[in-house]
Design an enzyme around this catalytic site. Structure first.
Site, short mmCIF file in Angstrom:
data_model
loop_
_atom_site.label_atom_id
_atom_site.label_comp_id
_atom_site.label_asym_id
_atom_site.label_seq_id
_atom_site.Cartn_x
_atom_site.Cartn_y
_atom_site.Cartn_z
N ASP A 81 -50.08 55.13 67.41
CA ASP A 81 -50.16 55.50 66.00
C ASP A 81 -50.48 56.98 65.83
O ASP A 81 -50.79 57.68 66.80
CB ASP A 81 -51.18 54.62 65.25
CG ASP A 81 -52.49 54.42 66.03
OD1 ASP A 81 -52.79 55.24 66.91
OD2 ASP A 81 -53.21 53.46 65.74
N ASN A 152 -62.25 45.57 61.63
CA ASN A 152 -61.60 44.59 60.76
C ASN A 152 -60.47 43.85 61.48
O ASN A 152 -59.66 43.18 60.87
CB ASN A 152 -61.05 45.28 59.51
CG ASN A 152 -60.03 46.36 59.86
OD1 ASN A 152 -59.68 46.54 61.04
ND2 ASN A 152 -59.55 47.08 58.88
N HIS A 154 -57.93 45.23 63.19
CA HIS A 154 -56.61 45.85 63.25
C HIS A 154 -56.20 46.17 64.68
O HIS A 154 -57.04 46.35 65.56
CB HIS A 154 -56.50 47.08 62.33
CG HIS A 154 -57.21 48.31 62.80
ND1 HIS A 154 -57.75 49.22 61.92
CD2 HIS A 154 -57.48 48.80 64.03
CE1 HIS A 154 -58.29 50.21 62.60
NE2 HIS A 154 -58.14 49.98 63.88
N GLU A 159 -53.04 46.82 59.71
CA GLU A 159 -54.26 46.42 59.03
C GLU A 159 -54.18 44.96 58.59
O GLU A 159 -53.09 44.38 58.53
CB GLU A 159 -54.46 47.32 57.80
CG GLU A 159 -54.60 48.80 58.13
CD GLU A 159 -55.98 49.15 58.70
OE1 GLU A 159 -56.67 48.27 59.27
OE2 GLU A 159 -56.37 50.32 58.59
C1 GLP Z 1 -58.39 53.47 65.46
C2 GLP Z 1 -56.97 53.56 66.07
C3 GLP Z 1 -56.66 52.33 66.83
C4 GLP Z 1 -57.90 52.00 67.60
C5 GLP Z 1 -58.91 51.43 66.63
C6 GLP Z 1 -60.31 51.30 67.16
O1 GLP Z 1 -58.51 53.97 64.22
N1 GLP Z 1 -55.92 53.89 65.21
O2 GLP Z 1 -55.52 52.52 67.64
O3 GLP Z 1 -57.64 51.10 68.60
O4 GLP Z 1 -58.88 52.16 65.43
O5 GLP Z 1 -60.99 52.52 67.06
P1 GLP Z 1 -62.28 52.89 67.90
O6 GLP Z 1 -61.87 52.81 69.32
O7 GLP Z 1 -62.64 54.28 67.51
O8 GLP Z 1 -63.32 51.89 67.57
#
Ligand code: GLP
Length: 265
Positions: A81, A152, A154, A159
């Site tokens: 992403d 959440n 995702h 989402e």
């Molecule tokens: C982010 C990314 C995701 C990631 C997730 C978890 O915003 N876009 O690809 O896996 O959310 O984030 P974090 O590892 O900072 O908890």
């Protein structure tokens, strides 16, 4: 050291004591998949993730590269992403994250490292997303996809939605609005809530699930609820990580103990 593997809803689950052990274990699995793809096909095609979770994982890959046990020759990467809109020069961009944490420190060829382009004019976003999917297809699909999980539930920036499971499983790469929980969680890495970019380009659920193997890395007690629901709850688009149950045989979860805290022992 032997690390026990549990099977939960058909998926492999590995629980290790802390985030360092999880990053090392995940890096070991990644290197095995990459090496066997290179042996089989002459190259490996891997999907990468960003966020706070994989930082230790990338540090481990960089360390292995520095001691010459790992090379990125004949490896193509596709990132999950990217914020939208964003310039690659912006520190918040995932392209700059990848440059900082991995690419500037290993021998990947620059034309083999792909990130969705946060500078594409909005009228061309759909064409760009389709092009990104074509690049993956032209590389004979992903051998491996690394995933983190949002609080959440995702995956990538897919989402929670009210879509049916069938509709969610067909989602392809596209532009999305970020969920309020995701925006709140992104505030730290973006330098404040006001600096969070509220939209993003993300690989679709269908794209992610078509990878030949999927590794989900989750660290910390703030992920425990989403992890337990994704592993043991119903398959629902309201918790996108639960959709992984539909391709259970190719999914491995690597958790530190706090992230596994809501799973029955
Ligand atoms: C982010 C990314 C995701 C990631 C997730 C978890 O915003 N876009 O690809 O896996 O959310 O984030 P974090 O590892 O900072 O908890």
């Amino acid at each position: 050291m032997y690390t026990p593997v549990r099977i939960v809803s058909g998926m492999k689950v590995v629980v290790v004591p802390d985030s360092d052990a999880a990053s090392q274990f995940a890096a070991g699995l990644f290197v095995d998949v990459m090496n066997s793809a290179r042996q089989r096909a002459g190259r490996a095609v891997v999907g990468l993730a960003t966020g706070s979770t994989p930082r230790g994982f990338y540090a481990e890959l960089v360390a292995r590269h520095a001691e010459r046990s790992l090379s990125f020759r004949n490896v193509s990467t596709f990132n999950l992403d990217e914020y939208y809109p964003v310039s690659p020069f912006d520190d918040r961009s995932y392209r700059s994250y990848m440059q900082r944490h991995l690419w500037s420190k290993v021998d990947i060829e620059p034309n083999h490292a792909h990130v969705l382009d946060g500078t594409v004019p909005e009228a061309f976003v759909a064409a760009h997303a389709a092009e990104f999917e074509r690049w993956i297809e032209a590389d004979d699909e992903l051998d491996f996809q690394l995933l983190g999980v949002g609080r959440n539930g995702h995956i990538g920036f897919n989402e929670p939605t009210t879509l049916s499971v069938d509709e969610a499983l067909r989602l392809r790469t596209r532009l999305v609005d970020l969920h309020p929980v995701t925006r709140a969680d992104a505030a730290r890495e973006c330098g404040g809530f006001d600096r969070v970019i509220p939209r993003a380009l993300t690989m679709g659920v269908a794209t992610i699930l078509s990878a030949r193997s999927i590794l989900v890395l989750a660290l910390g007690s703030h992920k425990a609820e989403a992890v337990a629901a994704a592993l043991t709850g119903p398959i629902t688009a309201e918790l996108p990580a639960s959709l992984l149950q539909s391709v259970a045989e190719k999914v491995t979860w690597v958790l530190d103990e706090p992230a596994a805290g809501a799973l029955a022992r």
